[in-house]
Design a protein around this motif. Structure first.
Motif, PDB file in Angstrom:
ATOM      1  N   ASP A 131       0.829  -1.204   0.000  1.00 49.18           N
ATOM      2  CA  ASP A 131       0.000   0.000   0.000  1.00 49.18           C
ATOM      3  C   ASP A 131       0.864   1.255   0.000  1.00 49.18           C
ATOM      4  OD1 ASP A 131      -2.427   1.561   0.284  1.00 49.18           O
ATOM      5  OD2 ASP A 131      -1.871   1.819   2.381  1.00 49.18           O
ATOM      6  N   ALA A 132       1.903   1.260   0.844  1.00 51.45           N
ATOM      7  CA  ALA A 132       2.802   2.413   0.883  1.00 51.45           C
ATOM      8  C   ALA A 132       3.547   2.582  -0.436  1.00 51.45           C
ATOM      9  CB  ALA A 132       3.791   2.253   2.032  1.00 51.45           C
ATOM     10  N   GLN A 133       3.926   1.470  -1.043  1.00 52.93           N
ATOM     11  CA  GLN A 133       4.640   1.513  -2.317  1.00 52.93           C
ATOM     12  C   GLN A 133       3.771   2.106  -3.424  1.00 52.93           C
ATOM     13  OE1 GLN A 133       4.929  -2.276  -4.139  1.00 52.93           O
ATOM     14  NE2 GLN A 133       6.512  -1.687  -5.615  1.00 52.93           N
ATOM     15  N   LEU A 134       2.535   1.647  -3.496  1.00 49.65           N
ATOM     16  CA  LEU A 134       1.681   2.048  -4.614  1.00 49.65           C
ATOM     17  C   LEU A 134       1.001   3.393  -4.392  1.00 49.65           C
ATOM     18  CD1 LEU A 134       0.077  -1.441  -5.351  1.00 49.65           C
ATOM     19  CD2 LEU A 134       1.995  -0.340  -6.523  1.00 49.65           C
ATOM     20  N   SER A 135       0.700   3.724  -3.135  1.00 47.03           N
ATOM     21  CA  SER A 135       0.023   5.000  -2.865  1.00 47.03           C
ATOM     22  C   SER A 135       1.000   6.131  -2.579  1.00 47.03           C
ATOM     23  CB  SER A 135      -0.915   4.853  -1.675  1.00 47.03           C
ATOM     24  OG  SER A 135      -0.177   4.670  -0.468  1.00 47.03           O
ATOM     25  N   ARG A 136       2.251   5.764  -2.189  1.00 44.04           N
ATOM     26  CA  ARG A 136       3.267   6.749  -1.819  1.00 44.04           C
ATOM     27  C   ARG A 136       2.804   7.614  -0.648  1.00 44.04           C
ATOM     28  NH1 ARG A 136       7.985   4.742  -3.162  1.00 44.04           N
ATOM     29  NH2 ARG A 136       7.899   3.912  -5.284  1.00 44.04           N
ATOM     30  N   THR A 137       1.962   7.059   0.196  1.00 43.63           N
ATOM     31  CA  THR A 137       1.523   7.752   1.407  1.00 43.63           C
ATOM     32  C   THR A 137       1.578   6.776   2.566  1.00 43.63           C
ATOM     33  OG1 THR A 137      -0.803   7.195   1.029  1.00 43.63           O
ATOM     34  CG2 THR A 137      -0.023   9.319   0.176  1.00 43.63           C
ATOM     35  N   ASP A 138       1.781   7.316   3.762  1.00 42.38           N
ATOM     36  CA  ASP A 138       1.778   6.487   4.955  1.00 42.38           C
ATOM     37  C   ASP A 138       0.353   6.315   5.470  1.00 42.38           C
ATOM     38  OD1 ASP A 138       4.529   5.965   5.232  1.00 42.38           O
ATOM     39  OD2 ASP A 138       4.853   7.977   6.023  1.00 42.38           O
ATOM     40  N   ARG A 139       0.098   5.182   6.023  1.00 45.64           N
ATOM     41  CA  ARG A 139      -1.213   4.928   6.606  1.00 45.64           C
ATOM     42  C   ARG A 139      -1.456   5.924   7.736  1.00 45.64           C
ATOM     43  NH1 ARG A 139      -3.044  -0.738   9.502  1.00 45.64           N
ATOM     44  NH2 ARG A 139      -4.247   0.217  11.172  1.00 45.64           N
ATOM     45  N   PRO A 140      -2.622   6.574   7.771  1.00 49.29           N
ATOM     46  CA  PRO A 140      -2.892   7.568   8.815  1.00 49.29           C
ATOM     47  C   PRO A 140      -3.180   6.917  10.157  1.00 49.29           C
ATOM     48  CG  PRO A 140      -4.821   7.288   7.440  1.00 49.29           C
ATOM     49  CD  PRO A 140      -3.728   6.467   6.802  1.00 49.29           C
ATOM     50  N   ARG A 141      -2.967   7.673  11.209  1.00 53.28           N
ATOM     51  CA  ARG A 141      -3.362   7.238  12.547  1.00 53.28           C
ATOM     52  C   ARG A 141      -4.864   7.483  12.723  1.00 53.28           C
ATOM     53  NH1 ARG A 141       1.221   9.611  16.682  1.00 53.28           N
ATOM     54  NH2 ARG A 141       3.025   8.624  15.731  1.00 53.28           N
ATOM     55  N   HIS A 142      -5.514   6.532  13.361  1.00 52.18           N
ATOM     56  CA  HIS A 142      -6.954   6.660  13.591  1.00 52.18           C
ATOM     57  C   HIS A 142      -7.332   6.490  15.051  1.00 52.18           C
ATOM     58  CE1 HIS A 142      -7.758   7.116   9.458  1.00 52.18           C
ATOM     59  NE2 HIS A 142      -7.787   5.842   9.093  1.00 52.18           N
ATOM     60  N   GLY A 143      -6.378   6.631  15.960  1.00 53.98           N
ATOM     61  CA  GLY A 143      -6.716   6.397  17.352  1.00 53.98           C
ATOM     62  C   GLY A 143      -7.187   4.969  17.548  1.00 53.98           C
ATOM     63  N   ASN A 144      -8.372   4.799  18.137  1.00 53.95           N
ATOM     64  CA  ASN A 144      -8.896   3.450  18.370  1.00 53.95           C
ATOM     65  C   ASN A 144      -9.826   2.973  17.267  1.00 53.95           C
ATOM     66  OD1 ASN A 144      -7.472   3.064  20.698  1.00 53.95           O
ATOM     67  ND2 ASN A 144      -9.143   3.603  22.079  1.00 53.95           N
ATOM     68  N   HIS A 145      -9.962   3.736  16.198  1.00 55.84           N
ATOM     69  CA  HIS A 145     -10.769   3.280  15.069  1.00 55.84           C
ATOM     70  C   HIS A 145     -10.018   2.192  14.301  1.00 55.84           C
ATOM     71  CE1 HIS A 145     -14.295   5.937  14.799  1.00 55.84           C
ATOM     72  NE2 HIS A 145     -13.535   6.875  15.340  1.00 55.84           N
ATOM     73  N   VAL A 146     -10.763   1.198  13.838  1.00 51.15           N
ATOM     74  CA  VAL A 146     -10.187   0.136  13.009  1.00 51.15           C
ATOM     75  C   VAL A 146      -9.929   0.687  11.613  1.00 51.15           C
ATOM     76  CG1 VAL A 146     -10.654  -2.109  11.945  1.00 51.15           C
ATOM     77  CG2 VAL A 146     -11.302  -1.687  14.331  1.00 51.15           C
ATOM     78  N   TYR A 147      -8.802   0.348  11.047  1.00 55.67           N
ATOM     79  CA  TYR A 147      -8.440   0.816   9.703  1.00 55.67           C
ATOM     80  C   TYR A 147      -9.191  -0.004   8.656  1.00 55.67           C
ATOM     81  CZ  TYR A 147      -5.537   1.836   5.622  1.00 55.67           C
ATOM     82  OH  TYR A 147      -5.088   2.214   4.370  1.00 55.67           O
ATOM     83  N   GLY A 148      -9.869   0.671   7.743  1.00 50.06           N
ATOM     84  CA  GLY A 148     -10.485   0.010   6.607  1.00 50.06           C
ATOM     85  C   GLY A 148     -11.855  -0.582   6.854  1.00 50.06           C
ATOM     86  N   SER A 149     -12.395  -0.416   8.055  1.00 49.88           N
ATOM     87  CA  SER A 149     -13.717  -0.938   8.357  1.00 49.88           C
ATOM     88  C   SER A 149     -14.305  -0.079   9.465  1.00 49.88           C
ATOM     89  CB  SER A 149     -13.637  -2.413   8.777  1.00 49.88           C
ATOM     90  OG  SER A 149     -14.922  -2.986   8.874  1.00 49.88           O
ATOM     91  N   PHE A 150     -15.397  -0.522  10.082  1.00 48.18           N
ATOM     92  CA  PHE A 150     -15.894   0.217  11.242  1.00 48.18           C
ATOM     93  C   PHE A 150     -15.613  -0.556  12.502  1.00 48.18           C
ATOM     94  CE2 PHE A 150     -18.919   1.196  14.587  1.00 48.18           C
ATOM     95  CZ  PHE A 150     -18.623   2.539  14.755  1.00 48.18           C
ATOM     96  N   GLY A 151     -14.973   0.103  13.436  1.00 51.69           N
ATOM     97  CA  GLY A 151     -14.713  -0.463  14.744  1.00 51.69           C
ATOM     98  C   GLY A 151     -14.129   0.615  15.623  1.00 51.69           C
ATOM     99  N   VAL A 152     -14.657   0.755  16.835  1.00 54.92           N
ATOM    100  CA  VAL A 152     -14.157   1.773  17.752  1.00 54.92           C
ATOM    101  C   VAL A 152     -14.636   1.442  19.157  1.00 54.92           C
ATOM    102  CG1 VAL A 152     -16.111   3.386  17.604  1.00 54.92           C
ATOM    103  CG2 VAL A 152     -13.766   4.275  17.954  1.00 54.92           C
ATOM    104  N   ASP A 153     -14.055   2.089  20.149  1.00 55.56           N
ATOM    105  CA  ASP A 153     -14.445   1.854  21.531  1.00 55.56           C
ATOM    106  C   ASP A 153     -15.520   2.845  21.961  1.00 55.56           C
ATOM    107  OD1 ASP A 153     -12.371   3.834  21.231  1.00 55.56           O
ATOM    108  OD2 ASP A 153     -12.273   3.943  23.413  1.00 55.56           O
ATOM    109  N   PHE A 154     -16.355   2.377  22.907  1.00 60.05           N
ATOM    110  CA  PHE A 154     -17.421   3.209  23.445  1.00 60.05           C
ATOM    111  C   PHE A 154     -17.409   3.143  24.969  1.00 60.05           C
ATOM    112  CE2 PHE A 154     -19.059   2.119  19.224  1.00 60.05           C
ATOM    113  CZ  PHE A 154     -19.475   3.370  18.761  1.00 60.05           C
ATOM    114  N   PRO A 155     -17.431   4.305  25.635  1.00 62.27           N
ATOM    115  CA  PRO A 155     -17.575   4.310  27.091  1.00 62.27           C
ATOM    116  C   PRO A 155     -19.020   4.067  27.486  1.00 62.27           C
ATOM    117  CG  PRO A 155     -17.362   6.552  26.280  1.00 62.27           C
ATOM    118  CD  PRO A 155     -17.188   5.651  25.098  1.00 62.27           C
ATOM    119  N   THR A 156     -19.211   3.429  28.634  1.00 58.18           N
ATOM    120  CA  THR A 156     -20.557   3.143  29.142  1.00 58.18           C
ATOM    121  C   THR A 156     -20.879   4.056  30.315  1.00 58.18           C
ATOM    122  OG1 THR A 156     -19.705   1.419  30.613  1.00 58.18           O
ATOM    123  CG2 THR A 156     -20.383   0.747  28.400  1.00 58.18           C
TER     124      THR A 156
END
Length: 411
Positions: free
Chosen positions: A216-241
């Motif tokens: 991905d880095a080779q072909l896009s020439r960009t670094d993968r961004p930071r997303h905190g606790n979000h899952v990369y490429g799909s939906f996933g994250v933490d939730f406080p109760t």
């Protein structure tokens, strides 16, 4: 200490291990859990990892005792010619189920492949390295060089975030086990020995490359961004109760997304959002691109319920989720319901009762329980007698000459 291995896949196989820290010892432990007689060889007084943190209240290393479960321990003066010959004889001892060596030694020419294979040509030798050129490395240095800390952490950026789990060490240990078993298969078929090397840095690069991240880095020439606790490429994250708990929720598939919408009662909201944005949130890429909006819609449902209610309702709806737990919470959960936990207590000499876990592999739905680690050097006399056929008089002279530890300390 006896080694009870009957009925296990690697019963009767003898492996000599001369390794420290995580990668090599974790591989040896895996072999022991599968039934092999793993003989760990250390210098007198123990190697550098013998007192590594964390420590038990009495000062014994929980680290060492956890990574060496089910092995036998031999201590020898590795600086003396006699001690080196004893270790060489253990490694190259005759028999179809012996002649197997796992190590991560550096600059010990008497323990290298040319020297050992001259004594036993069909030797199976797996050597763990830092870098393939022999330079030293540890998990924390190769992880940094592999680029993982730069992907980890807050979206706001800042300094790289190191991972506390030595994942590449553990994966290197398992890679060493796979290589060793493959080499044994080759020896069984051809009678030939093998010398395999596995570098920690190579395992890290191979792992990241296998996920497509370098491509991905080779072909896009960009670094993968930071997303905190979000899952990369799909939906996933933490939730406080509502009560200060926290859960991680992931929706990788269409079914998981529908279950999440159904249990939270947000189906109509997301249908309206899809219409307004002209997207289909059943598409994984769309969920990823609109992750922050989805999070904002769902946050209120979690914030209105305590973690017990959230857990019960997510489980009933078959949502893909998991609780956030501290290590002490894991321990409390085990103590509350030991039958539901894969962790068990072992009676560890020098420490007392401590939590451990055996092999995660299960045969017929049943996992073998863990066996305690040996007392450092406690099996020296028995191993020298069993494997090398030394008599009590010979072993006594080795103690007297300082090649083996004084009897009171080694028995």
């Amino acid at each position: 200490m006896t080694v009870a291995t009957a009925g296990r896949p690697l019963a009767n196989l003898r492996v000599v291990e001369c390794a420290t820290y995580v990668a090599g010892p974790s591989g040896g432990m895996t072999l022991a859990q599968l039934g092999a007689d793993v003989i760990r060889v250390d210098p007198l007084g123990g190697a550098t990892d013998n007192s590594r943190w964390p420590l038990a209240p009495g000062g014994a290393s929980l680290y060492w005792h956890s990574l060496n479960k089910g092995k036998r321990s031999v201590t020898v003066d590795l600086r003396s010619p006699v001690g080196r010959e004893l270790v060489t004889a253990l490694i190259t001892a005759p028999g179809p189920d012996s002649g197997v060596f796992l190590d991560n030694n550096v600059a010990r020419s008497w323990m290298d492949w040319p020297t050992l294979s001259a004594r036993r040509p069909d030797l199976v030798h797996v050597h763990v390295q830092g870098h393939r050129d022999g330079r030293p490395a540890v998990d924390y240095t190769v992880n940094a060089a592999a680029g993982i800390p730069d992907m980890t952490g807050s979206e706001a950026g800042g300094a790289p975030v190191n991972h506390v789990l030595p994942a590449w060490d553990l994966l290197t240990g398992q890679t060493a086990v796979v290589g060793l078993l493959a080499a044994l298969r080759h020896r069984d078929r051809t009678g030939e020995g093998s010398h395999l090397e596995v570098a920690l840095a190579d395992v890290a690069l191979a792992g990241v490359a296998a996920l497509g991240w370098y491509a991905d880095a080779q072909l896009s020439r960009t670094d993968r961004p930071r997303h905190g606790n979000h899952v990369y490429g799909s939906f996933g994250v933490d939730f406080p109760t509502a009560d200060g708990g926290r859960v991680m929720v992931v929706a990788l598939t269409e079914g998981q997304w529908r279950s999440l919408c159904r249990v939270t009662g947000t189906g109509e909201v997301f249908a309206a959002l899809e219409k307004a944005l002209g997207v289909d949130l059943e598409d994984e890429v769309s969920r990823y691109r609109h992750r922050e909006t989805i999070e904002a819609v769902l946050r209120g449902w979690f914030a209105a319920r305590d973690v017990t209610t959230v857990s019960r309702e997510l489980e009933a709806a078959r949502v893909l989720w998991g609780p956030y737990r501290t290590p002490t919470q894991v321990v409390r959960d085990h103590e509350a319901d030991p039958a539901a936990s894969p962790l068990v207590e072992v009676q560890q000499p020098g420490i007392g009762r401590m939590l451990a876990m055996g092999s995660p592999l299960r045969a017929g739905g049943t996992a073998d329980p863990p066996r305690p680690a040996p007392v450092l050097g406690a099996d020296t006399d028995a191993v020298l007698a069993d494997v090398l056929g030394l008599g009590s008089a010979e072993i006594g002279r080795l103690h007297d000459d300082g090649v083996l530890a004084p009897v009171a300390a080694d028995r």
